[in-house]
Write an enzyme that holds these catalytic residues in place. Sequence first.
Site, PDB file in Angstrom:
ATOM      1  N   GLY A 203      25.185  24.088 -12.212  1.00  0.00           N
ATOM      2  CA  GLY A 203      26.146  24.508 -13.236  1.00  0.00           C
ATOM      3  C   GLY A 203      26.774  25.836 -12.883  1.00  0.00           C
ATOM      4  N   LYS A 206      26.589  31.911 -15.413  1.00  0.00           N
ATOM      5  CA  LYS A 206      26.135  32.476 -16.689  1.00  0.00           C
ATOM      6  C   LYS A 206      24.869  31.756 -17.154  1.00  0.00           C
ATOM      7  CE  LYS A 206      28.194  31.557 -20.712  1.00  0.00           C
ATOM      8  NZ  LYS A 206      27.194  31.323 -21.773  1.00  0.00           N
ATOM      9  N   GLY A 208      23.044  29.905 -15.270  1.00  0.00           N
ATOM     10  CA  GLY A 208      22.058  30.082 -14.204  1.00  0.00           C
ATOM     11  C   GLY A 208      21.163  31.276 -14.468  1.00  0.00           C
ATOM     12  N   GLU A 225      22.147  25.607  -8.326  1.00  0.00           N
ATOM     13  CA  GLU A 225      23.341  25.180  -7.594  1.00  0.00           C
ATOM     14  C   GLU A 225      24.532  25.583  -8.433  1.00  0.00           C
ATOM     15  OE1 GLU A 225      23.621  22.938  -4.674  1.00  0.00           O
ATOM     16  OE2 GLU A 225      21.549  23.497  -4.216  1.00  0.00           O
ATOM     17  N   CYS A 260      32.461  21.874  -7.428  1.00  0.00           N
ATOM     18  CA  CYS A 260      31.967  23.198  -7.030  1.00  0.00           C
ATOM     19  C   CYS A 260      32.382  23.587  -5.617  1.00  0.00           C
ATOM     20  CB  CYS A 260      30.457  23.245  -7.153  1.00  0.00           C
ATOM     21  SG  CYS A 260      29.664  21.836  -6.357  1.00  0.00           S
TER      22      CYS A 260
END
Lengths: 521, 484
Positions: A203, A206, A208, A225, A260
């Site tokens: 994700g 923030k 994370g 990740e 990503c």
Amino acid sequence: MENSGEEPAVEGGFDGAKATELVAELRRTFASGRTRGFEWRAAQLKAIVRMIEEKETEITAALYEDLSKPGMESYLHEVSMAKAACTFALKELKRWMKPEKVPSSITTFPSTAEIAPEPLGVVLVISAWNYPFLLSIDPVIGAIAAGNAVVLKPSEIAPSTSALFAKLLPDYIDNSCIKVVEGEVPETTALLEQKWDKIFYTGNGKVGRIVMAAAAKHLTPVALELGGKCPVLVDSNVDLKVASKRIVVGKWGCNNGQACIAPDYILTTKSFASKLVDSLKETLDKFYGKDPMESADLSRIVNSNHFNRLAKLLNDEKVSGTVVYGGQQDEKRLKIAPTLLLDVPHDSLMMKEEIFGPLLPILTVSLLEIRMHHLLTFLVSNKSSITCFFLQFDKVEECFDFIYSKDKPLAAYLFTKDKKLKEKFVRTVSAGGMLINDTILHLANPHLPFGGVGESGIGAYHGKFSFDTFSHKKAILSRSFGGEARARYPPYTPQKQKILRGLINGSFIALLLALLGWPRD
Amino acid sequence: MGEGFDAARAAEMVAELRESFMAGKTRSFEWRAAQLKGLARMVDEKEADITAALHDDLAKSQMESFLSELSMVKMSCLFTLKELKRWMKPEKVPTSATSFPSSAKIMSDPLGVVLVISAWNYPFLLSIDPVIGAIAAGNAVVLKPSEVAPATSSLFARILPEYLDTSCVRVVEGSIPETTALLEQKWDKILYTGNARVGRIVMTAAAKHLTPVVLELGGKCPVLVDSNVDLKVASKRIVVGKWGGNNGQACIAPDYIITTKSFAPQLVDSLIITLEKFYGKNPLESADLSRIVNSNHFSRLTKLLDDEKVSGTIVCGGQRNEKSLRIAPTILLDVPDDSLIMKEEIFGPLLLIVTVNELQEGFDLITSKSKPLAAYLFTKDKKLEHKFVKTVFAGGMAINDTILQFTNPHLPFGGVGESGMGAYHGKFSFDTFSHKKSVLSRGFGGEVSMRYPPYTTKKQRILRGLITGNIIAVILALIGWPRN
């Protein structure tokens, strides 16, 4: 196919107490040894392969509901990748599970040493919304291969795929060891309060941080990740037609930029920019037609939150004059056309945040933009003269400075035929992963670790790296009762010290003496 | 350094080191090798000073200082110097058909600017060994030695600048305020050696910056002793592993023994005999035993001993001298499960023996506790050994010995669960301070037009055929069958 007949997923009201219960249940199952054997792990992986084969239509439909993802993308990027991950793990698993023998040192002679992988225990996988099938199942494959019990929390922003997991997984895999928990922030929070043996999160930075802080309370290791602004450095010395196609498909052919590792921004020289822009326009026309808003080959924007976020980037007055292609928006259908922007200001919002959408800014540099500081640092550390510096200077390298100044991205791309430029890029730019003369593809190679560095993440997976990330590598030294070195034991006489010193300095005579029981006490 | 080292100074220092790193100073093999050679030279030239500091801090014997700290550091330097070029080389990996033609490799990039927070019990080794790894991987480093070993800490501040490039390697002395100031900064990695409580603090601070961490913590290291052993040898190896390692103040020291009720008396007798042989009749006077590091820990340990639940269980030792901070090697037999000493990591010269009816209960006891940094088994029974390895979770293990798994540079050293995360030693040190960057490289050839929109049915069928290796499907698709 093993199905213990329990409830497929925990329904509404999943709070801290239920989460604790869930983990306790899985811990008991894990402690029973159920997930340890090769047979169990292989059976789960085979079942997942079967699920992908038998339910491909449902999976593709869910992805279409969640993202309007084109069937080709669903197949190429999610379904086939998940299946490949399973079959690769099945092929290699026995080898991965074997302890690895390592050399013994003379200090422990005679002995044998090996590193044995063991499962961590009960792990949590929190998935993302943009590749909701792949990014859920791929880490789960690794967790299972390594012999763990798993809880999967799919993203609520891709609700059809989330519901599909809750419905399908229990039909195929061992429900006593692998569970799906659907939900949003409250459910995720309840999960994060528990003690896991590993948490794997895909994700943004923030959340994370939130995941890692929650994990810290229990000393739970994490793999994060995350994302970042993936730069694409484009030299003038390229096959422009091919480069252009590869950039476009890497950007808009991947969930319409919501990926990503999608190219976030391009860096090129002022002199080359117009050629590049023209080529990109041509390619975009070819791929998506004159009316890309009607193209079935583009995912939509996932929801109105993200639509508004992207519209805000686009409508920022700092960038409004810079659109050179596209820019159309349709709020009702959550569509934004592939958009190129030229020379957006460095301090615009678009250049600060990860875009994660169909907007591609192109930044240009020229010789005149050398930063004095960089020049001075270069001179001081290399003691080179100014003339030398300018003569050797390669314009495109100014782009490097820009990349260094930003957070380390998940991926960095370079298009060039110039070997020296390529070497410098690979040597000096830090990123999760890199591709030269293409985009995205490194994701598909199971021999390459996939993960970030710095703001783009911690840890990696894919292929054996998935197995490793969900394992503990236990060191095992094994001796018999022979090979006593009397010199090792107190009282520490000067003689003993001499022998041990010699032994450590690699002297075989010292080893011999030590083994012969010298000195005699 | 230490006076007024606040967050502002910490930020300044990190910024300075980042600049040095960005200037590329730490990247070359030559720089890294020069630092490592400097460290090896430091061990040789300053051995007397280092040994004296270790004696000041811990009353550590010269033999132990040499064996467990100095020689380990030197070997680590030499091993790294020997292997570094190889480690620095990119690793070529196979490419997949999906990206044909292409070449793929994994490069080891330094992370940048890293922080090493060391411990007090092996204050020289546990500071320098991680620093060796950080330097080998091409990083700039800040070392924060433990203030609980102040002589070694100030020694570092004094001598490291003589041997290492101070524009890239720094020492920060201090205690909680200085460590807190350091932990507020953004590091590219933090390696912390110590206890779980502070480990949580370090990881929480790291989470704010998404800084990856290695935490080398502790736990209660069990020793399972079968009756089918060479008792004399087992006894010696247990005693030297426990008390020969900083008098039990070591993260991998045996914490408690588990054996059968029937075998326990023999084991206890053998341990007592061995203890007397090693440390004499008056172990409080033995120069071969480290003292307890300070009065805090002395009080902590005497509290464990004086707990009324355990006072009747001492079968050997128990003597103490508060002034000289010494506690004699002490063995306690069958302390109650709910005593403090059975719950916390002992980290001192007290060794518990827990007796069970059958060894299987021993397995259950071990697995009921959090995963330790090390677990030990003494047996000649191969099946028991196999079962132990399979069912006991631990950072590392040794069979028929103690401690030595630490000394093999080919074995990763680290914990799992409460005993830590990550590992180092040998190449694992290099790896833990590196980022493994994937690099896929292509030319402009090898275009697969099926890959590009618009996504026609024909393209999908061809790609599907290619991916599933179904050549017939590919051919049929290419010639346009079936007609839709």
